[in-house]
Design an enzyme around this catalytic site. Structure first.
Site, mmCIF file in Angstrom:
data_model
loop_
_atom_site.group_PDB
_atom_site.id
_atom_site.type_symbol
_atom_site.label_atom_id
_atom_site.label_comp_id
_atom_site.label_asym_id
_atom_site.label_seq_id
_atom_site.Cartn_x
_atom_site.Cartn_y
_atom_site.Cartn_z
ATOM 1 N N HIS A 89 55.896 7.175 41.123
ATOM 2 C CA HIS A 89 56.924 7.750 40.263
ATOM 3 C C HIS A 89 56.715 9.265 40.153
ATOM 4 C CE1 HIS A 89 53.723 6.755 37.142
ATOM 5 N NE2 HIS A 89 53.916 8.046 36.934
HETATM 6 P P1 TYD Z 1 52.618 2.023 34.773
HETATM 7 O O1 TYD Z 1 53.610 3.116 34.591
HETATM 8 O O2 TYD Z 1 53.008 0.846 35.571
HETATM 9 O O3 TYD Z 1 51.294 2.634 35.358
HETATM 10 P P2 TYD Z 1 51.098 3.301 36.827
HETATM 11 O O4 TYD Z 1 52.016 4.462 36.892
HETATM 12 O O5 TYD Z 1 49.680 3.709 36.848
HETATM 13 O O6 TYD Z 1 51.400 2.277 37.861
HETATM 14 O O7 TYD Z 1 52.144 1.557 33.322
HETATM 15 C C1 TYD Z 1 51.729 0.248 33.072
HETATM 16 C C2 TYD Z 1 52.258 -0.214 31.721
HETATM 17 O O8 TYD Z 1 51.650 0.543 30.667
HETATM 18 C C3 TYD Z 1 53.756 -0.057 31.586
HETATM 19 O O9 TYD Z 1 54.241 -1.204 30.907
HETATM 20 C C4 TYD Z 1 53.917 1.151 30.697
HETATM 21 C C5 TYD Z 1 52.649 1.126 29.857
HETATM 22 N N1 TYD Z 1 52.179 2.463 29.436
HETATM 23 C C6 TYD Z 1 52.247 2.823 28.097
HETATM 24 O O10 TYD Z 1 52.712 2.050 27.247
HETATM 25 N N2 TYD Z 1 51.771 4.035 27.719
HETATM 26 C C7 TYD Z 1 51.244 4.914 28.617
HETATM 27 O O11 TYD Z 1 50.817 6.021 28.232
HETATM 28 C C8 TYD Z 1 51.201 4.541 30.014
HETATM 29 C C9 TYD Z 1 50.662 5.497 31.061
HETATM 30 C C10 TYD Z 1 51.686 3.314 30.376
#
Ligand code: TYD
Length: 136
Positions: A50
């Site tokens: 992303h």
């Molecule tokens: P995700 O965006 O999938 O992580 P990555 O980019 O590392 O693959 O995040 C995983 C889950 O955690 C998603 O449901 C969103 C949640 N999340 C939060 O609630 N707060 C945060 O600060 C972050 C980074 C993720």
């Protein structure tokens, strides 16, 4: 010019071991509102995929290693994150992916704002479109 902006941190350690300090608006180029860390990543798992619209982040691999892919819509670069003394800037509109996490990898991320799903661009084609429109 490289799309990767790395920051080197001083190790203030001594014969007892290492110590790295990150000061807001000094080693960290923004005001920190959130900290999270990724660890215990399972084999073959990649994360990220992303870009953000406004969020600025600084990622530091404080233990182990992982490979980070950065893409600004024009070029793609890879870096091996393997030092707790190096941070990589993740400014807005920089697509990022993390791969090949070692089992002991702890990726620490400092963020300029609270979590906001609306700030994410999770679709690569949408990311490219937005980049193009931004340049017109
Ligand atoms: P995700 O965006 O999938 O992580 P990555 O980019 O590392 O693959 O995040 C995983 C889950 O955690 C998603 O449901 C969103 C949640 N999340 C939060 O609630 N707060 C945060 O600060 C972050 C980074 C993720």
């Amino acid at each position: 010019m490289s799309i990767v902006s790395m920051r080197s941190f001083s190790n203030l350690g001594d014969d007892r071991g290492s110590l790295v300090v990150l000061n807001q608006l000094q080693e960290i180029p923004f005001t920190v509102k959130r900290v999270y860390y990724i660890y215990g990543t399972k084999d073959e798992v990649s994360r990220g995929f992303h870009a953000h619209k406004e969020l600025h982040q600084l990622a530091i691999c404080v233990s182990g290693s992982c490979r980070m892919v950065l893409d600004d819509g024009h070029s793609r670069e890879e870096i091996l994150m393997q030092s707790p003394e190096v941070g990589v800037d993740l400014p807005p509109f920089l697509w990022h992916e993390m791969h090949d996490f070692s089992s002991d990898c702890v990726l620490l991320v400092l963020a300029s704002d609270l979590y906001n799903e609306d700030d994410y661009i999770r679709d690569y084609e949408e990311f490219l479109d937005r980049q193009k429109n931004d340049e017109i």
